[in-house]
Design an enzyme around this catalytic site. Sequence first.
Site: not given
Ligand code: PGA
Length: 256
Positions: A100, A170
């Site tokens: 992440h 992401e």
């Molecule tokens: P968010 O975070 O949906 O609050 O933008 C996504 C994540 O960090 O996986």
Amino acid sequence: MNKRTSPIIIGNWKTTPATLSLAVKFVKQLDKKLEKGKIKLSKKSYYLAVPDIFIPTLKEISGGYIGSQNISGVSLGQTTGETIPSQILSGGADFTIIGHSEVRARGETADDRAHKVALSLQSRLTTILCVGELVRDKEGKYLGELEDDLKQSLLLVSKNLFENLIIAYEPVWAIGGTTPATPQECFEVVIAIRRALASLVGIDYAKKIHVLYGGTVTKNNAKTFIEEGDVDGLLIGRSSQDVETFEEIINACHSA
Ligand code: PGA
């Protein structure tokens, strides 16, 4: 492994909620709401990545899959303050997130990530590997960088272990903000991700690996990523930390 028909909806709780009793309350409320909902859901309709200490208790009571947000890539032995895949598994975890952007920002290196992913998959833990660009450049160089990043993270994994791998796209610029990627932007990156996977395991197999989107997913946009962004599910931060919102997203995506 077949392409899923039901979406993979993963909540990333990060450092919430403050206590185990709040976590238990959340999960009980969520399961009750889902049970009463209009849509008939398959038995396990959501995943929750929770603080490690909550895993055994939530696993006992939850109707979904429970997992961790990170693991260590070190092996059994003398390293203080780390939790390795076999320990997470024996605590009841169904899956783990690796790579992440918030973990990367705290100093996780490509080498750390490669060891984590390899150990996790060797332990047969479903592994959600995150990739995403910090910023986008007009020439589209970030696509090549994402492909390289993915290949580096999977460097130590043998082909037969890809079965338990899920990729989460992401974009870092979309996490924790107000502007998500568009489904079109997401679609383009999914192609690049599959291209990188195809170079590792061949096109037929690569097509079957599940790819998710994460970054400012809300109850209003969730479904569009699945319908137009060509992803198999979502990785959700803030919108998974409110029980009503998360329940609405799970239901909306299952009706997509
Ligand atoms: P968010 O975070 O949906 O609050 O933008 C996504 C994540 O960090 O996986």
